[in-house]
Design a protein around this motif. Sequence first.
Motif, PDB file in Angstrom:
ATOM      1  N   UNK A 102     -14.545  18.259  34.715  1.00 18.82           N
ATOM      2  CA  UNK A 102     -14.147  17.784  33.387  1.00 18.82           C
ATOM      3  C   UNK A 102     -15.178  16.881  32.723  1.00 18.82           C
ATOM      4  N   UNK A 103     -15.943  16.133  33.530  1.00 17.61           N
ATOM      5  CA  UNK A 103     -16.833  15.127  32.954  1.00 17.61           C
ATOM      6  C   UNK A 103     -18.294  15.270  33.345  1.00 17.61           C
ATOM      7  N   UNK A 104     -18.599  16.188  34.250  1.00 20.03           N
ATOM      8  CA  UNK A 104     -19.979  16.363  34.680  1.00 20.03           C
ATOM      9  C   UNK A 104     -20.527  15.196  35.485  1.00 20.03           C
ATOM     10  N   UNK A 105     -19.638  14.432  36.090  1.00 19.36           N
ATOM     11  CA  UNK A 105     -20.042  13.282  36.899  1.00 19.36           C
ATOM     12  C   UNK A 105     -20.474  13.783  38.273  1.00 19.36           C
ATOM     13  N   UNK A 106     -21.633  13.331  38.743  1.00 17.00           N
ATOM     14  CA  UNK A 106     -22.071  13.661  40.102  1.00 17.00           C
ATOM     15  C   UNK A 106     -21.209  12.865  41.083  1.00 17.00           C
ATOM     16  N   UNK A 107     -20.867  13.492  42.205  1.00 19.79           N
ATOM     17  CA  UNK A 107     -20.006  12.849  43.199  1.00 19.79           C
ATOM     18  C   UNK A 107     -20.650  12.947  44.570  1.00 19.79           C
ATOM     19  N   UNK A 108     -20.561  11.854  45.305  1.00 18.58           N
ATOM     20  CA  UNK A 108     -20.919  11.838  46.723  1.00 18.58           C
ATOM     21  C   UNK A 108     -19.709  11.275  47.460  1.00 18.58           C
ATOM     22  N   UNK A 109     -19.247  12.006  48.464  1.00 13.08           N
ATOM     23  CA  UNK A 109     -18.136  11.529  49.277  1.00 13.08           C
ATOM     24  C   UNK A 109     -18.631  10.491  50.269  1.00 13.08           C
ATOM     25  N   UNK A 110     -17.823   9.469  50.479  1.00 17.13           N
ATOM     26  CA  UNK A 110     -18.007   8.492  51.536  1.00 17.13           C
ATOM     27  C   UNK A 110     -16.763   8.589  52.392  1.00 17.13           C
ATOM     28  N   UNK A 111     -16.914   8.934  53.669  1.00 20.73           N
ATOM     29  CA  UNK A 111     -15.701   9.166  54.447  1.00 20.73           C
ATOM     30  C   UNK A 111     -15.901   8.946  55.940  1.00 20.73           C
ATOM     31  N   UNK A 112     -14.841   8.496  56.567  1.00 18.12           N
ATOM     32  CA  UNK A 112     -14.803   8.413  58.021  1.00 18.12           C
ATOM     33  C   UNK A 112     -14.236   9.710  58.595  1.00 18.12           C
ATOM     34  N   UNK A 113     -13.778  10.597  57.713  1.00 17.77           N
ATOM     35  CA  UNK A 113     -13.141  11.857  58.122  1.00 17.77           C
ATOM     36  C   UNK A 113     -13.797  13.045  57.443  1.00 17.77           C
ATOM     37  N   UNK A 114     -15.037  13.386  57.810  1.00 10.89           N
ATOM     38  CA  UNK A 114     -15.719  14.488  57.118  1.00 10.89           C
ATOM     39  C   UNK A 114     -15.010  15.832  57.246  1.00 10.89           C
ATOM     40  N   UNK A 115     -14.169  15.984  58.260  1.00  5.23           N
ATOM     41  CA  UNK A 115     -13.439  17.245  58.417  1.00  5.23           C
ATOM     42  C   UNK A 115     -12.406  17.438  57.317  1.00  5.23           C
ATOM     43  N   UNK A 116     -12.089  16.392  56.557  1.00  5.47           N
ATOM     44  CA  UNK A 116     -11.115  16.501  55.479  1.00  5.47           C
ATOM     45  C   UNK A 116     -11.747  16.892  54.140  1.00  5.47           C
ATOM     46  N   UNK A 117     -13.065  17.016  54.117  1.00  2.00           N
ATOM     47  CA  UNK A 117     -13.735  17.456  52.898  1.00  2.00           C
ATOM     48  C   UNK A 117     -13.541  18.970  52.774  1.00  2.00           C
ATOM     49  N   UNK A 118     -13.147  19.454  51.610  1.00  2.00           N
ATOM     50  CA  UNK A 118     -12.949  20.903  51.459  1.00  2.00           C
ATOM     51  C   UNK A 118     -14.256  21.666  51.673  1.00  2.00           C
ATOM     52  N   UNK A 119     -14.131  22.918  52.081  1.00  2.00           N
ATOM     53  CA  UNK A 119     -15.300  23.744  52.381  1.00  2.00           C
ATOM     54  C   UNK A 119     -16.341  23.745  51.276  1.00  2.00           C
ATOM     55  N   UNK A 120     -15.931  23.843  50.042  1.00  2.00           N
ATOM     56  CA  UNK A 120     -16.874  23.879  48.924  1.00  2.00           C
ATOM     57  C   UNK A 120     -17.278  22.512  48.418  1.00  2.00           C
ATOM     58  N   UNK A 121     -16.831  21.475  49.097  1.00  2.00           N
ATOM     59  CA  UNK A 121     -17.129  20.085  48.727  1.00  2.00           C
ATOM     60  C   UNK A 121     -16.586  19.703  47.356  1.00  2.00           C
TER      61      UNK A 121
END
Length: 140
Positions: free
Chosen positions: A68-87
């Motif tokens: 919707x906004x073209x904002x770049x995103x970087x995940x920060x997580x202790x649970x990388x297995x919860x990131x969806x396949x396509x990120x």
Amino acid sequence: MIVEDQAILAMELEMVLGDAGYRVVGCAMDQASAFAIAEREAPELALVDVNLLDGLTGPDLAARLVQDSGIAVIFLTANPEQIPDGYAGALGAVSKPFDEQTIQDAVAFAARFRSTGRVGEVPRRLRPAPWLATLGRADI
């Protein structure tokens, strides 16, 4: 923008980014607050935890911020297995715990990608999103 439900970690990230010369436009602990900041401030980048105060909403938030906004995103997580396949459109993920240099490198990577559209060198502790590989070797 920082989207992190651990207040101390969010404050630390804000300090690290400020010391590196970046302007943090806001910190949110849940999806609704993040959308409000994004609408009001139009950030270029969001560091997004996967699990927020309102549950496993980070991936949905990331997808909407990117789409919707073209904002770049970087995940920060202790649970990388919860990131969806396509990120969910995110550029990549940094696993917790991390250090200042890792955050600075990940943010610099996102800034370079936004300005050039090229992947370039991926920081050591950033797991790039699989979709970045589709850009081809000419963009790396």
